[in-house]
Design a protein around this motif. Structure first.
Motif, PDB file in Angstrom:
ATOM      1  N   SER A 208       0.809  -1.206   0.000  1.00 39.45           N
ATOM      2  CA  SER A 208       0.000   0.000   0.000  1.00 39.45           C
ATOM      3  C   SER A 208       0.849   1.265   0.000  1.00 39.45           C
ATOM      4  O   SER A 208       1.530   1.552   0.979  1.00 39.45           O
ATOM      5  CB  SER A 208      -0.903   0.015   1.240  1.00 39.45           C
ATOM      6  N   PRO A 209       0.810   2.031  -1.101  1.00 38.01           N
ATOM      7  CA  PRO A 209       1.444   3.348  -1.058  1.00 38.01           C
ATOM      8  C   PRO A 209       0.689   4.252  -0.072  1.00 38.01           C
ATOM      9  O   PRO A 209      -0.521   4.117   0.097  1.00 38.01           O
ATOM     10  CB  PRO A 209       1.272   3.877  -2.485  1.00 38.01           C
ATOM     11  N   PHE A 210       1.428   5.127   0.579  1.00 39.81           N
ATOM     12  CA  PHE A 210       0.840   6.100   1.493  1.00 39.81           C
ATOM     13  C   PHE A 210       0.980   7.482   0.880  1.00 39.81           C
ATOM     14  O   PHE A 210       1.849   7.703   0.033  1.00 39.81           O
ATOM     15  CB  PHE A 210       1.583   6.081   2.840  1.00 39.81           C
ATOM     16  N   LYS A 211       0.166   8.427   1.326  1.00 39.06           N
ATOM     17  CA  LYS A 211       0.300   9.810   0.872  1.00 39.06           C
ATOM     18  C   LYS A 211       1.697  10.308   1.211  1.00 39.06           C
ATOM     19  O   LYS A 211       2.277   9.917   2.236  1.00 39.06           O
ATOM     20  CB  LYS A 211      -0.736  10.709   1.549  1.00 39.06           C
ATOM     21  N   ALA A 212       2.240  11.191   0.384  1.00 37.28           N
ATOM     22  CA  ALA A 212       3.592  11.709   0.576  1.00 37.28           C
ATOM     23  C   ALA A 212       3.752  12.420   1.915  1.00 37.28           C
ATOM     24  O   ALA A 212       4.840  12.434   2.487  1.00 37.28           O
ATOM     25  CB  ALA A 212       3.960  12.654  -0.564  1.00 37.28           C
ATOM     26  N   ASP A 213       2.667  12.978   2.460  1.00 36.66           N
ATOM     27  CA  ASP A 213       2.766  13.709   3.722  1.00 36.66           C
ATOM     28  C   ASP A 213       2.269  12.902   4.923  1.00 36.66           C
ATOM     29  O   ASP A 213       1.972  13.462   5.974  1.00 36.66           O
ATOM     30  CB  ASP A 213       2.016  15.039   3.626  1.00 36.66           C
ATOM     31  N   THR A 214       2.214  11.573   4.801  1.00 38.64           N
ATOM     32  CA  THR A 214       1.744  10.748   5.916  1.00 38.64           C
ATOM     33  C   THR A 214       2.611  10.963   7.153  1.00 38.64           C
ATOM     34  O   THR A 214       3.814  11.232   7.039  1.00 38.64           O
ATOM     35  CB  THR A 214       1.744   9.245   5.554  1.00 38.64           C
ATOM     36  N   ASP A 215       2.010  10.866   8.314  1.00 46.87           N
ATOM     37  CA  ASP A 215       2.790  10.910   9.547  1.00 46.87           C
ATOM     38  C   ASP A 215       2.855   9.519  10.184  1.00 46.87           C
ATOM     39  O   ASP A 215       3.271   9.372  11.318  1.00 46.87           O
ATOM     40  CB  ASP A 215       2.221  11.943  10.522  1.00 46.87           C
ATOM     41  N   TYR A 216       2.460   8.489   9.416  1.00 47.32           N
ATOM     42  CA  TYR A 216       2.475   7.124   9.945  1.00 47.32           C
ATOM     43  C   TYR A 216       3.897   6.605  10.121  1.00 47.32           C
ATOM     44  O   TYR A 216       4.150   5.752  10.948  1.00 47.32           O
ATOM     45  CB  TYR A 216       1.666   6.186   9.038  1.00 47.32           C
TER      46      TYR A 216
ATOM     47  N   GLN B 208      11.457   6.878   2.816  1.00 43.16           N
ATOM     48  CA  GLN B 208      10.585   6.559   1.694  1.00 43.16           C
ATOM     49  C   GLN B 208       9.774   5.282   1.925  1.00 43.16           C
ATOM     50  O   GLN B 208       8.825   5.032   1.207  1.00 43.16           O
ATOM     51  CB  GLN B 208      11.411   6.387   0.418  1.00 43.16           C
TER      52      GLN B 208
END
Length: 129
Positions: free
Chosen positions: A57-65, A71
């Protein structure tokens, strides 16, 4: 049409590849020469894993997870989260857990970091009833 059957490798950059390989092998039993299946032969180049679920699963570029300067985050499926975390705790390394990460239908999670700061999520899937 052919089908992808799974991930065949994970390759990433490291400042000291040999030392990082040793850390993964020693701390987590991951990497060439390791096997999650005691009945399988050991191969110096291959980590023999057992079948099971894998989330891609790609995450949004600004994720804080996971940290913004990374990367990727690897998620490793484990059979006993507390036992896997024991060597980290014994070594005084940071182990991150959050109640909101755990879900009885999904499982339990913890986060550690390798010596180069890469995040590693450990996942103990929920037991089937």
């Amino acid at each position: 049409m052919g089908h992808v059957k799974g991930i065949g490798g994970l390759f990433f950059r490291a400042r000291d590849p040999a030392a990082l390989s040793d850390w993964y092998r020693d701390r987590l039993g991951v990497g060439g020469g390791c096997s999650a299946d005691d009945s399988a032969p050991v191969n110096q180049w291959v980590w023999t894993v057992t079948g099971g679920p894998l989330v891609f699963s790609p995450f949004k570029a600004d994720t804080d997870y996971f940290p913004a300067d990374r990367q990727f985050m690897i998620n490793l499926r484990v059979d006993d989260l507390d036992a896997v975390l024991a060597p980290f705790r014994a070594a005084g390394e940071e182990v991150i857990t959050k109640k909101e990460w755990d879900d009885p239908s999904v499982g339990r999670f913890a986060r550690v970091h390798d010596p180069e700061g890469n995040p590693i999520e450990l996942w103990e899937p929920a037991q089937a009833d």
